[in-house]
Scaffold this motif. Structure first.
Motif, mmCIF file in Angstrom:
data_model
loop_
_atom_site.group_PDB
_atom_site.id
_atom_site.type_symbol
_atom_site.label_atom_id
_atom_site.label_comp_id
_atom_site.label_asym_id
_atom_site.label_seq_id
_atom_site.Cartn_x
_atom_site.Cartn_y
_atom_site.Cartn_z
ATOM 1 N N LEU A 7 0.834 -1.201 0.000
ATOM 2 C CA LEU A 7 0.000 0.000 0.000
ATOM 3 C C LEU A 7 0.864 1.245 0.000
ATOM 4 O O LEU A 7 0.560 2.225 -0.683
ATOM 5 C CB LEU A 7 -0.946 -0.013 1.202
ATOM 6 N N LYS A 8 1.963 1.206 0.743
ATOM 7 C CA LYS A 8 2.865 2.356 0.787
ATOM 8 C C LYS A 8 3.513 2.599 -0.581
ATOM 9 O O LYS A 8 3.640 3.743 -1.018
ATOM 10 C CB LYS A 8 3.933 2.147 1.857
ATOM 11 N N GLN A 9 3.875 1.530 -1.278
ATOM 12 C CA GLN A 9 4.450 1.681 -2.622
ATOM 13 C C GLN A 9 3.426 2.255 -3.592
ATOM 14 O O GLN A 9 3.746 3.117 -4.415
ATOM 15 C CB GLN A 9 4.955 0.338 -3.131
ATOM 16 N N THR A 10 2.193 1.792 -3.495
ATOM 17 C CA THR A 10 1.121 2.309 -4.348
ATOM 18 C C THR A 10 0.875 3.784 -4.055
ATOM 19 O O THR A 10 0.733 4.592 -4.978
ATOM 20 C CB THR A 10 -0.166 1.494 -4.133
ATOM 21 N N GLN A 11 0.844 4.131 -2.788
ATOM 22 C CA GLN A 11 0.631 5.529 -2.395
ATOM 23 C C GLN A 11 1.756 6.410 -2.927
ATOM 24 O O GLN A 11 1.518 7.510 -3.419
ATOM 25 C CB GLN A 11 0.530 5.630 -0.866
ATOM 26 N N ARG A 12 2.985 5.919 -2.841
ATOM 27 C CA ARG A 12 4.123 6.707 -3.346
ATOM 28 C C ARG A 12 4.038 6.891 -4.863
ATOM 29 O O ARG A 12 4.353 7.962 -5.378
ATOM 30 C CB ARG A 12 5.435 6.035 -2.973
ATOM 31 N N ALA A 13 3.628 5.852 -5.569
ATOM 32 C CA ALA A 13 3.492 5.959 -7.026
ATOM 33 C C ALA A 13 2.403 6.972 -7.386
ATOM 34 O O ALA A 13 2.594 7.814 -8.268
ATOM 35 C CB ALA A 13 3.173 4.593 -7.620
ATOM 36 N N LEU A 14 1.281 6.897 -6.693
ATOM 37 C CA LEU A 14 0.194 7.848 -6.943
ATOM 38 C C LEU A 14 0.633 9.276 -6.603
ATOM 39 O O LEU A 14 0.329 10.219 -7.338
ATOM 40 C CB LEU A 14 -1.050 7.469 -6.143
ATOM 41 N N MET A 15 1.345 9.431 -5.499
ATOM 42 C CA MET A 15 1.802 10.762 -5.095
ATOM 43 C C MET A 15 2.810 11.320 -6.091
ATOM 44 O O MET A 15 2.793 12.520 -6.395
ATOM 45 C CB MET A 15 2.409 10.713 -3.697
ATOM 46 N N ALA A 16 3.672 10.465 -6.635
ATOM 47 C CA ALA A 16 4.646 10.929 -7.631
ATOM 48 C C ALA A 16 3.943 11.445 -8.885
ATOM 49 O O ALA A 16 4.300 12.501 -9.418
ATOM 50 C CB ALA A 16 5.602 9.796 -7.990
ATOM 51 N N VAL A 17 2.932 10.731 -9.336
ATOM 52 C CA VAL A 17 2.173 11.180 -10.507
ATOM 53 C C VAL A 17 1.438 12.474 -10.190
ATOM 54 O O VAL A 17 1.429 13.416 -10.991
ATOM 55 C CB VAL A 17 1.194 10.086 -10.984
ATOM 56 N N TYR A 18 0.827 12.540 -9.013
ATOM 57 C CA TYR A 18 0.083 13.734 -8.609
ATOM 58 C C TYR A 18 1.004 14.956 -8.573
ATOM 59 O O TYR A 18 0.693 15.989 -9.160
ATOM 60 C CB TYR A 18 -0.543 13.505 -7.228
ATOM 61 N N TYR A 95 -7.400 2.785 -10.353
ATOM 62 C CA TYR A 95 -8.482 3.748 -10.132
ATOM 63 C C TYR A 95 -7.960 5.092 -9.629
ATOM 64 O O TYR A 95 -8.530 6.137 -9.941
ATOM 65 C CB TYR A 95 -9.520 3.175 -9.168
ATOM 66 N N GLY A 96 -6.882 5.075 -8.866
ATOM 67 C CA GLY A 96 -6.282 6.330 -8.424
ATOM 68 C C GLY A 96 -5.738 7.139 -9.584
ATOM 69 O O GLY A 96 -5.911 8.353 -9.662
ATOM 70 N N MET A 97 -5.071 6.432 -10.513
ATOM 71 C CA MET A 97 -4.556 7.108 -11.715
ATOM 72 C C MET A 97 -5.703 7.634 -12.570
ATOM 73 O O MET A 97 -5.634 8.748 -13.093
ATOM 74 C CB MET A 97 -3.700 6.146 -12.536
ATOM 75 N N LEU A 98 -6.754 6.835 -12.707
ATOM 76 C CA LEU A 98 -7.914 7.271 -13.478
ATOM 77 C C LEU A 98 -8.514 8.533 -12.880
ATOM 78 O O LEU A 98 -8.818 9.487 -13.592
ATOM 79 C CB LEU A 98 -8.965 6.158 -13.529
#
Length: 152
Positions: A7-18, A95-98
C-alpha cells in the motif's frame, strides 16, 4: 506487513504522478507568465475552433469534477478496492490514476487553451480543476481508507 508495504508503494506511485502533474501545470503557467512565448494568442481569430473547444471543455469539466470526486464511492469500484488481494493494490493504483487523470488532463488542456486563445474562461476552468484536485491528494491515510470496509 507485506500488505502495508504494498500500500505504501502504491501511495508513493500515486503521489509521484500527482506531484508531477501539478508541478507541470504550475511550471507551465510560470513560464508563460514570465516570458512571452510565440504561441500566446495564436488562435484568437479562430472563432469556430474557440466555440468547439470551449463547449467541449465546459461540459467535460462540469461532468468530470463530481465523477472524479465520487469515483471511489461507487459500489462496484468500492467492492473491487476492498476485495483486491494483490499485495501492491493494483486496483487502487489503476483507479487512483484514473481519478487523477480525470482532473489533471482537462486542467492542462485548459491551461494550454488559455494561452492559445487568451480567453479567461479556460483559465477559470483550470483553476477550478486545480482546486478540485486538492481534494484527491493520495495521502497514506486516504489510501488506507479507500481499501478498507468503511464507506465514510
Amino acid at each position: 506487513m507485506e500488505k502495508k508495504q504494498g500500500l505504501k508503494q502504491t501511495q508513493r506511485a500515486l503521489m509521484a504522478v500527482y506531484i508531477g502533474m501539478m508541478s507541470f501545470a504550475i511550471i507551465w503557467v510560470g513560464l508563460c507568465e514570465l516570458t512571452t512565448p510565440n504561441f500566446i494568442g495564436l488562435l484568437q481569430k479562430e472563432t469556430e475552433m474557440f466555440f468547439i473547444c470551449k463547449t467541449v471543455l465546459v461540459i467535460s469539466t462540469l461532468a468530470l469534477i463530481p465523477l472524479a470526486l465520487r469515483l471511489f464511492k461507487f459500489r462496484k469500484i468500492h467492492e473491487e478496492l476492498i476485495n483486491d488481494t494483490t499485495p501492491n493494490h493494483a486496483k487502487l493504483l489503476v483507479y487512483g490514476m484514473l481519478r487523477m487523470d480525470m482532473l489533471h488532463f482537462p486542467m492542462i488542456i485548459n491551461i494550454l487553451l488559455y494561452y492559445f486563445f487568451m480567453e479567461p474562461g479556460f483559465g477559470y476552468m483550470a483553476i477550478v480543476l486545480f482546486l478540485s484536485s486538492l481534494f484527491i491528494v493520495p495521502t497514506m491515510k486516504r489510501c488506507e481508507a479507500e481499501v478498507t470496509e468503511s464507506e465514510a
